[in-house]
Design a protein around this motif. Structure first.
Motif, short mmCIF file in Angstrom:
data_model
loop_
_atom_site.label_atom_id
_atom_site.label_comp_id
_atom_site.label_asym_id
_atom_site.label_seq_id
_atom_site.Cartn_x
_atom_site.Cartn_y
_atom_site.Cartn_z
N GLU A 4 1.00 -1.35 0.08
CA GLU A 4 -0.02 0.09 0.03
C GLU A 4 0.81 1.28 0.12
O GLU A 4 0.51 2.24 -0.78
N LYS A 8 1.22 3.86 -2.99
CA LYS A 8 0.74 5.48 -2.62
C LYS A 8 2.08 6.24 -3.18
O LYS A 8 2.12 7.22 -3.50
N LYS A 11 1.95 6.56 -7.02
CA LYS A 11 1.03 7.52 -7.35
C LYS A 11 1.68 8.82 -7.02
O LYS A 11 1.42 9.99 -8.16
N LEU A 28 2.06 11.41 2.33
CA LEU A 28 1.60 10.09 2.56
C LEU A 28 1.65 9.98 4.16
O LEU A 28 1.10 8.77 4.76
N THR A 78 -1.92 -1.73 -8.31
CA THR A 78 -3.36 -1.23 -8.20
C THR A 78 -4.22 -2.38 -8.05
O THR A 78 -5.16 -2.58 -7.67
#
Length: 111
Positions: A4, A8, A11, A28, A78
């Motif tokens: 995860e 993050k 992205k 974050l 994803t």
């Protein structure tokens, strides 16, 4: 680094390649040290390339660009994240339906 956090960060870098590590850590919600560690892991893995440039304050800065393998990694993460969240969603729907039935049963026995 967990999937995860990895996703993050990928992205965030895709959206803002010139973000500083301090900005990334704020976005974050992690420490600056953790942001640095995770970013270095992505660079070492070949998912991100760090390019030096001079910023407006005349200091050396970096642009973090996703490599083709970084883009593939983001897509894979994803898909895995979506699969996990869909399974969680299905379990939650079942739990909600069971609770609704319990409430309905309890209400019908009270009347």
């Amino acid at each position: 680094m967990n999937d995860e956090m990895h996703l993050k960060l990928l992205k965030a870098l895709e959206n803002n390649p010139t973000a500083t590590q301090r900005e990334l850590s704020r976005e974050l919600g992690v420490s600056l040290g953790k942001a640095n560690y995770c970013l270095k892991a992505l660079v070492d893995k070949g998912a991100v390339k760090a390019n030096n440039f001079k910023n407006s304050k005349n200091k050396l800065a970096y642009a973090y660009l996703l490599t083709p393998s970084g883009i593939e990694e983001k897509t894979r993460l994803t898909a895995r994240f979506l699969k996990r969240k869909m399974a969680e969603y299905e379990l939650l729907k079942k739990e909600i339906e069971q609770l609704r039935q319990e409430v309905a049963t309890a209400q019908s026995t009270e009347n």
